[in-house]
Design a protein around this motif. Structure first.
Motif, PDB file in Angstrom:
ATOM      1  N   LEU A 132       1.058  -1.259   0.123  1.00  0.00           N
ATOM      2  CA  LEU A 132       0.077   0.014   0.079  1.00  0.00           C
ATOM      3  C   LEU A 132       0.772   1.469  -0.113  1.00  0.00           C
ATOM      4  N   ARG A 133       2.041   1.154   0.514  1.00  0.00           N
ATOM      5  CA  ARG A 133       3.084   2.168   0.255  1.00  0.00           C
ATOM      6  C   ARG A 133       2.620   3.237   1.039  1.00  0.00           C
ATOM      7  N   ALA A 146       3.688  -7.642   3.463  1.00  0.00           N
ATOM      8  CA  ALA A 146       3.483  -6.184   2.759  1.00  0.00           C
ATOM      9  C   ALA A 146       3.193  -5.337   3.852  1.00  0.00           C
ATOM     10  N   LEU A 147       2.259  -5.571   4.617  1.00  0.00           N
ATOM     11  CA  LEU A 147       1.702  -4.564   5.637  1.00  0.00           C
ATOM     12  C   LEU A 147       2.837  -4.408   6.738  1.00  0.00           C
ATOM     13  N   ILE A 148       3.581  -5.517   6.964  1.00  0.00           N
ATOM     14  CA  ILE A 148       4.649  -5.493   7.977  1.00  0.00           C
ATOM     15  C   ILE A 148       5.475  -4.596   7.913  1.00  0.00           C
ATOM     16  N   ASP A 149       6.082  -4.528   6.529  1.00  0.00           N
ATOM     17  CA  ASP A 149       7.119  -3.808   6.107  1.00  0.00           C
ATOM     18  C   ASP A 149       6.861  -2.432   6.420  1.00  0.00           C
ATOM     19  N   ASP A 150       5.221  -1.994   6.012  1.00  0.00           N
ATOM     20  CA  ASP A 150       4.983  -0.536   6.422  1.00  0.00           C
ATOM     21  C   ASP A 150       5.001  -0.123   8.014  1.00  0.00           C
ATOM     22  N   VAL A 151       4.486  -1.096   8.584  1.00  0.00           N
ATOM     23  CA  VAL A 151       4.354  -0.757   9.861  1.00  0.00           C
ATOM     24  C   VAL A 151       5.582  -0.710  10.648  1.00  0.00           C
ATOM     25  N   LEU A 152       6.519  -1.651  10.413  1.00  0.00           N
ATOM     26  CA  LEU A 152       7.694  -1.489  10.895  1.00  0.00           C
ATOM     27  C   LEU A 152       8.631  -0.252  10.829  1.00  0.00           C
ATOM     28  N   GLU A 153       8.469   0.083   9.355  1.00  0.00           N
ATOM     29  CA  GLU A 153       9.185   1.376   8.956  1.00  0.00           C
ATOM     30  C   GLU A 153       8.737   2.605   9.552  1.00  0.00           C
ATOM     31  N   SER A 181      -3.861   4.357   8.637  1.00  0.00           N
ATOM     32  CA  SER A 181      -5.069   3.468   8.481  1.00  0.00           C
ATOM     33  C   SER A 181      -4.434   1.921   7.516  1.00  0.00           C
ATOM     34  N   ILE A 182      -4.353   0.973   8.407  1.00  0.00           N
ATOM     35  CA  ILE A 182      -4.048  -0.321   7.670  1.00  0.00           C
ATOM     36  C   ILE A 182      -5.032  -1.291   7.645  1.00  0.00           C
ATOM     37  N   PRO A 183      -5.308  -1.916   6.374  1.00  0.00           N
ATOM     38  CA  PRO A 183      -6.262  -2.590   6.278  1.00  0.00           C
ATOM     39  C   PRO A 183      -5.785  -4.094   6.721  1.00  0.00           C
ATOM     40  N   ASN A 184      -6.432  -4.819   7.053  1.00  0.00           N
ATOM     41  CA  ASN A 184      -6.322  -6.263   7.703  1.00  0.00           C
ATOM     42  C   ASN A 184      -5.804  -6.860   6.337  1.00  0.00           C
ATOM     43  N   ALA A 185      -4.718  -7.823   6.595  1.00  0.00           N
ATOM     44  CA  ALA A 185      -4.045  -8.636   5.494  1.00  0.00           C
ATOM     45  C   ALA A 185      -5.269  -9.391   4.830  1.00  0.00           C
ATOM     46  N   LEU A 186      -6.285 -10.149   5.650  1.00  0.00           N
ATOM     47  CA  LEU A 186      -7.026 -10.859   5.103  1.00  0.00           C
ATOM     48  C   LEU A 186      -8.021 -10.048   4.372  1.00  0.00           C
ATOM     49  N   VAL A 233       4.225   4.146   4.027  1.00  0.00           N
ATOM     50  CA  VAL A 233       5.289   5.016   4.372  1.00  0.00           C
ATOM     51  C   VAL A 233       5.306   6.231   3.682  1.00  0.00           C
ATOM     52  N   ARG A 234       4.998   6.309   2.485  1.00  0.00           N
ATOM     53  CA  ARG A 234       4.936   7.498   1.547  1.00  0.00           C
ATOM     54  C   ARG A 234       3.861   8.373   1.796  1.00  0.00           C
ATOM     55  N   ASP A 235       2.700   7.904   2.101  1.00  0.00           N
ATOM     56  CA  ASP A 235       1.616   8.681   2.565  1.00  0.00           C
ATOM     57  C   ASP A 235       1.996   9.311   3.846  1.00  0.00           C
ATOM     58  N   VAL A 236       2.473   8.574   4.959  1.00  0.00           N
ATOM     59  CA  VAL A 236       2.553   9.175   6.401  1.00  0.00           C
ATOM     60  C   VAL A 236       3.498  10.234   6.233  1.00  0.00           C
ATOM     61  N   THR A 237       4.594  10.052   5.541  1.00  0.00           N
ATOM     62  CA  THR A 237       5.690  11.063   5.425  1.00  0.00           C
ATOM     63  C   THR A 237       4.989  12.257   4.895  1.00  0.00           C
ATOM     64  N   VAL A 238       4.181  12.289   3.830  1.00  0.00           N
ATOM     65  CA  VAL A 238       3.594  13.793   3.469  1.00  0.00           C
ATOM     66  C   VAL A 238       3.083  14.115   4.694  1.00  0.00           C
ATOM     67  N   ALA A 239       2.144  13.361   5.240  1.00  0.00           N
ATOM     68  CA  ALA A 239       1.002  13.876   6.442  1.00  0.00           C
ATOM     69  C   ALA A 239       2.011  14.518   7.556  1.00  0.00           C
ATOM     70  N   MET A 240       3.008  13.629   7.988  1.00  0.00           N
ATOM     71  CA  MET A 240       3.712  14.290   8.994  1.00  0.00           C
ATOM     72  C   MET A 240       4.452  15.331   8.877  1.00  0.00           C
ATOM     73  N   ALA A 241       5.075  15.649   7.764  1.00  0.00           N
ATOM     74  CA  ALA A 241       5.455  16.834   7.201  1.00  0.00           C
ATOM     75  C   ALA A 241       4.633  18.041   7.288  1.00  0.00           C
ATOM     76  N   THR A 242       3.247  17.849   7.229  1.00  0.00           N
ATOM     77  CA  THR A 242       2.352  18.836   7.156  1.00  0.00           C
ATOM     78  C   THR A 242       1.616  19.197   8.558  1.00  0.00           C
ATOM     79  N   ARG A 243       1.856  18.339   9.667  1.00  0.00           N
ATOM     80  CA  ARG A 243       1.390  18.582  10.795  1.00  0.00           C
ATOM     81  C   ARG A 243       1.928  19.835  11.490  1.00  0.00           C
TER      82      ARG A 243
END
Length: 365
Positions: free
Chosen positions: A112-113, A168-175, A140-145, A115-125
């Motif tokens: 879902l990438r 794929a979700l774990i990679d985003d969450v941990l980063e 927002s993280i959809p369930n893998a299921l 990290v990219r979306d959160v980077t933009v939002a955090m720079a805006t805060r």
């Protein structure tokens, strides 16, 4: 197992004392596109419409169709080929895929990438106008299921590919956690959980709850216990239509109790859980029996009551009182049943106004 919840699964850890604490408001996620053109507009809207009430988190999900956009983007993944085309105007009109012959799906293919979306939002805060500290940013993280089922459309390939979507979700969450730590709260969103209960005979619900809790816990426990999570249960809201109409809250309570037991055993706190009390086409029920299962919710599970319906203000108030009666303790956070993205701008504002009133209105006993 019968269709009821047996008392041996119940733990009331905090008896209701009659004291009403200051409640918070939770905005589940998206806003109508017309009022959420940028992350700045979106977050400022939530802050402005919260007024002087506490916000649990601060979302910036601008597009209510963001999962649909992700689903459409899978046409560019060489490991997949279309199984069914669709424009996602409803649940029977969604595109689905199959594995291409001789190809293997990788986590980066379905990322879902975020990290990219959160980077933009955090720079805006830092540009937001707010009094006091900002609430944690909601990711927002959809369930893998859910993602796997959206992709493949049928259970067997979806379950087979589940580890790929989870990775794929774990990679985003941990980063994201590595970069921003406690500045973010992850909201695990899953219409699949309640939908699977609805499609399963009730005698099998206890076994289903255990399996679904194990699957959700696999994502929550991938990082340290300090990661903040919210569980967002959902009946679906594509085209502002639910996948089904609930008759009670038994499924939500069975799932959350099973998840709490698994997480506690692993040494993890149980996330606050958003339970929707109504759908996009119905009012919050005013029949006490609808809420009775909440009396069996384990005592250390805090809930966000999804009951704020601007079209049914009186029913929303009654739902809050009935739910607290059954829980035998205060509800500390209220919300709508889902995000506000498929409402009109006027309806979204009306929902926020009602939430503000409900937070301030004392519940008489």
């Amino acid at each position: 197992m019968s269709a009821t919840i047996h008392s041996e699964t119940t733990t009331h850890g905090r008896a209701y004392t009659g004291e009403i604490p200051e409640r918070s408001v939770h905005f589940v996620g998206s806003l109508p596109p017309a009022i959420s053109r940028t992350d700045l507009h979106t977050m400022q809207w939530f802050l402005d419409h919260a007024g002087d009430t506490n916000l649990l988190t601060l979302p910036s999900d601008r597009d209510p169709r963001w999962i649909i956009d992700w689903l459409d983007s899978l046409t560019g993944v060489t490991a997949l080929q279309p199984r069914r085309t669709g424009r996602s105007t409803g649940y029977d009109d969604m595109p689905t895929y199959r594995l291409a012959p001789g190809r293997f799906l990788a986590p980066e293919d379905v990322s879902l990438r975020r990290v990219r979306d959160v980077t933009v939002a955090m720079a805006t805060r830092p540009r937001l106008h707010a009094t006091g500290d900002l609430p944690p940013h909601q990711v927002s993280i959809p369930n893998a299921l859910d993602l796997s089922y959206f992709c493949f459309g049928t259970p067997r390939p979806a379950l087979a590919a589940l580890p790929i979507f989870r990775d794929a979700l774990i990679d985003d969450v941990l980063e994201i956690h590595h970069r921003w730590d406690t500045e973010v709260t992850f909201q695990l969103e899953t219409p699949a959980v309640l939908t699977l209960f609805e499609r399963t005979p009730r005698p099998l619900w206890k076994m289903l709850a255990l399996g679904l809790a194990r699957q959700a816990a696999e994502l929550i426990t991938v990082g340290p216990p300090e990661i903040n999570w919210i569980i967002h249960l959902c009946y679906g809201d594509l085209a502002h239509q639910p996948m089904f109409e609930p008759t009670d809250l038994v499924a939500a309570v069975l799932f959350l109790n099973a998840l709490e037991r698994r997480l506690t055993k692993a040494g993890y706190p149980t996330p606050t859980a958003h339970i929707p009390f109504y759908t996009g086409t119905s009012a919050p029920p005013t029949d006490r029996s609808f809420y009775r299962a909440l009396g069996h919710l384990r005592g250390n599970i805090d809930i966000i009551a999804g009951l704020v319906d601007e079209n049914h203000a009186a029913a929303s108030r009654i739902a809050l009182q009935l739910a607290e009666d059954e829980l035998d303790r205060p509800i500390r956070t209220i919300a709508a049943a889902c995000g506000l993205g498929r409402r009109s701008p006027e309806a979204a504002a009306a929902n926020a106004r009602l939430a503000h009133k409900l937070v301030r209105t004392p519940i008489l006993r």
